[in-house]
Every structure is written in C-alpha cells, then in structure tokens.
Design an enzyme around this catalytic site. Structure first.
Site, mmCIF file in Angstrom:
data_model
loop_
_atom_site.group_PDB
_atom_site.id
_atom_site.type_symbol
_atom_site.label_atom_id
_atom_site.label_comp_id
_atom_site.label_asym_id
_atom_site.label_seq_id
_atom_site.Cartn_x
_atom_site.Cartn_y
_atom_site.Cartn_z
ATOM 1 N N LYS A 1 -8.017 5.903 -19.797
ATOM 2 C CA LYS A 1 -8.288 6.589 -20.929
ATOM 3 C C LYS A 1 -7.219 6.534 -22.095
ATOM 4 O O LYS A 1 -6.181 4.685 -22.234
ATOM 5 C CB LYS A 1 -8.898 8.093 -20.928
ATOM 6 N N TYR B 1 -15.301 17.297 -16.521
ATOM 7 C CA TYR B 1 -15.426 15.491 -16.543
ATOM 8 C C TYR B 1 -17.184 16.042 -15.266
ATOM 9 O O TYR B 1 -16.027 15.757 -14.453
ATOM 10 C CB TYR B 1 -14.300 14.961 -15.441
ATOM 11 N N ASP C 1 -6.373 18.940 -15.221
ATOM 12 C CA ASP C 1 -6.506 17.250 -16.031
ATOM 13 C C ASP C 1 -6.206 17.087 -17.241
ATOM 14 O O ASP C 1 -6.597 17.957 -17.848
ATOM 15 C CB ASP C 1 -8.210 17.931 -15.444
ATOM 16 N N ARG D 1 0.723 -1.557 -0.117
ATOM 17 C CA ARG D 1 -0.264 0.120 0.281
ATOM 18 C C ARG D 1 0.838 1.728 0.298
ATOM 19 O O ARG D 1 0.629 2.233 -0.544
ATOM 20 C CB ARG D 1 -0.378 0.252 0.846
#
Ligand SMILES: *Cc1c(COP(=O)(O)O)cnc(C)c1O
Length: 367
Positions: A190, A94, A165, A42
């Site tokens: 993406k 978005y 972004d 983690r």
C-alpha cells in the site's frame, strides 16, 4: 534522525568498493562460504537487510522481518502462536486477515471479533488461553479508530501480546511501538510501496523476544520472503514516503470536507473530520490522517456504482496507497459474507491535484 532523513538514508547498505550511491540489486541466491558471510537468499540477502533496516528505524523498533505480502506477515504471527491460542480481533478489519483466522486457523486457534472502541467488550473477551490482541487502526473499510494506549493497558494487565496493523496510518503518522505495542504489521503493498507495483508485507518488533525468534523461524523456514528486486524497489519507494504521505493527507482532508457538505452523500468516514466519533483519539495517536476515506451514497448501491463509472480520475480497482486515486464499492468485492454497507465506496486518495479530484466528484454526483 527525523523521518524524512531516516527514509532516505536507512535503506541503503553499500559494501561495493566502488561506492555506488544507490545500493545494487543482489540477485545471487547463494554466497561463497567465508567468515560472517550470508548463506542463502531465503535466509537473508543484502537488499532485504537494507529494507529491514529502514523499516526498523521508521517504526522505532528493535528488528523487522520482510515478507512476500501483508497476508504472509500476518500468517507468520498466527503461525508463531502455540496451538490452541485465543485471539481477540477487531469486528472491522482487513477481510483477508479475517479470512485467515476464520478459515485457515479454524482448527488451530480460536478468535473473538469485538468492537475495539468498546474497551469493556475487549476486557470481557479475555479468556484463559487468550494470547494476543490484534488491532487495526484506522480500520479497513470503515476507518474506525481504536485507542492504542488503552488497548495496550489491557494487554499488559492480562499478559497478552498486542499487534497493530499500521498499514493505513504508515510510520509517517503513527508509531504503535512507541506507545508500547509488541509488533507492528504492514502491508507494504500500500502506501510504503506507493506506486501499485510491489506486493509485500512486514513485521517490526519492539524487542527481540522469544516470540520474535519464532517469527524469524517462520520467515526463514516458512519461506514467504520477498525477492531481492522487490526489496530494492520498496527501499526506493520508502525514500519518498514522508512527502507522499503529506500529499495524501492534504488531498484526503480536502476531498473529505467537500464530500461531507454534498447533499447526495449520506456519511463520510475519515478520522481527520471533527465529525468522526473518535477524532480526538485519532488526534492523540496520529500526526496526520492519511489518504483513505469511505463514503456512503444516499440513493443506494446502484447509484454508488453509477458514481464510480462517471469518475474520470478514480480507477475502479481494489487496493490503496498508490499515487493514483482508486475507488471501489467494498461490499461487492468482499462477497456475500461482507458486513460492509452496500452503498459504501472506499476511496484511496492519490496525489493528483486536489481541485481536479473534487471537480471530478462534483460532476459524478450530478444526477
Ligand atoms: C492490503 C491490506 C492487508 C493485506 O496485505 P497484502 O499485501 O494484500 O497481502 C492487510 N491489512 C490491511 C489494512 C490492508 O489494507
């Protein structure tokens, strides 16, 4: 190093004495304690280190943090802000991140949604508790272009952080950190992933600041980290990113030009077109226009749905950036609070032969 070389060489860290050419997947969640050892997956993992290294290099940053989704990356930014912060965000962005600001951070932060093309409106929105300007360019789904340099000037004047972004442009075509942005955010689901089989997100920072330390804390302790296998797969996909992006750009330019001249098409939204209202700004900050475009169908949403159903090579599905072409009527997906025109189709132009894609649209638009 140029981008094609970075993409291939910066995402591999070999520690195995057999010297494999490809970095193995380190599935172990824990590591034996020794001087300088990793401790727990983690907190860190060899595959995540390699991925974060290539992402840092691709965006010319100082460090990168990988997350389990693009949304987890944007969450980390908002969680790292002090409570009571005011955020300036784009009116076209978005919808999932817009929803975070409106619903998850409703009682924690305050957001003003403004038209980022109107610099006067951005300045007028700055308040005493404003901490951050969120930029998304090109934007989803209207392909609006924000002038990154001018927005950075405003952010610097008022001492605000600026986060961009960069999902649509990718580091192949746009590097906001080089223009002075503080952070870049990606949905690696993406174009970076590129094959519609990895969910992921990332933040890249220009400097290792106190704010960056908070983001690292949210990543490690918040725990929305990607698995070693996803990190491996993403580092693998990134190797072909520059060549895939050249293809996406070329195919989208050709399809956009065809659609613009079609009588059944009302408007085409693509920053590569000279007719785009901010084509010049786009050209000044992008080296290519990427593979997403939107169009509106003159005869309305029912006809738009009919066009989708007739297309052979464009799958009616959400998401974008994969090698296969996708299309969807955004308003239907975003739901009743959507501000997207009902007759708008968003297209993710894939890497099929462009003549086949154009022929497919030609036939689907015959009615
Ligand atoms: C998809 C997308 C996101 C969200 O990323 P996920 O990986 O789906 O969580 C954020 N910004 C943009 C521009 C996107 O297209």
């Amino acid at each position: 190093m140029k981008i094609e070389t970075i993409a291939i060489h910066a995402g591999t860290i070999i520690t195995d004495s057999n010297r494999p050419v490809i970095q193995p997947v380190t599935l172990s969640t824990t590591f034996e304690h020794h001087e300088g050892s990793l401790i727990y997956t983690r907190a860190n993992n060899p595959n995540r280190m390699a991925l974060e290294h290539v992402l840092t290099q691709l965006e010319y940053g100082a460090d990168a943090a990988a997350f389990s989704s693009g949304n987890a990356a944007s969450m980390a930014v908002y969680q790292a802000l002090p409570a009571g912060s005011h955020i300036i965000a784009p009116d076209d962005m978005y919808h999932g991140i817009r929803k975070q600001l409106l619903e998850i951070f409703k009682g924690t932060h305050e957001t003003s949604f403004v038209d980022m093309a109107d610099l006067g409106a951005v300045k007028a929105a700055v308040k005493e508790n404003t901490k951050l300007i969120w930029v998304e360019t090109p934007s989803n789904p209207l392909l609006k272009i924000s002038d990154i340099r001018s927005l950075i000037k405003i952010a610097k004047t008022y001492g605000l952080l600026l986060v961009c972004d960069n999902t649509f442009a990718t580091p192949m075509f746009q590097n906001p950190l080089n223009l002075g942005a503080d952070l870049v955010m990606h949905s690696t689901t993406k174009f970076l992933g590129g094959h519609s089989d990895i969910l992921g997100g990332a933040l890249v920072t220009r400097e290792k600041s106190e704010f960056w330390e908070k983001i690292r804390l949210v990543q490690h302790v918040g725990g929305a980290v990607p698995s070693p296998f996803d990190c491996y797969l993403l580092a693998r996909s990134i190797k072909t990113l520059p060549y895939r992006m050249k293809g996406h750009h070329e195919n989208a330019m050709k399809l956009a030009a065809f659609l613009t001249s079609h009588p059944r098409v009302e408007e085409v939204f693509y920053p590569g077109l000279i007719s785009h209202p901010n084509h010049e700004i786009a050209s000044s900050q992008m080296r290519g226009f990427s593979g997403v475009l939107s169009l509106t169908i003159k005869d309305g949403p029912e006809k738009a749905d009919e066009v989708i159903s007739k297309l052979k090579y464009f799958t009616n599905a959400t998401s974008l950036g994969g090698v296969e072409s996708l299309i969807e009527r955004r308003a239907a997906v975003e739901g009743p609070d959507s501000k997207t025109p009902a007759n708008l189709l968003r297209v993710s132009v894939g890497l099929e032969n462009p003549e086949d894609l154009i022929e497919d649209f030609k036939e689907a638009l015959e009615y």
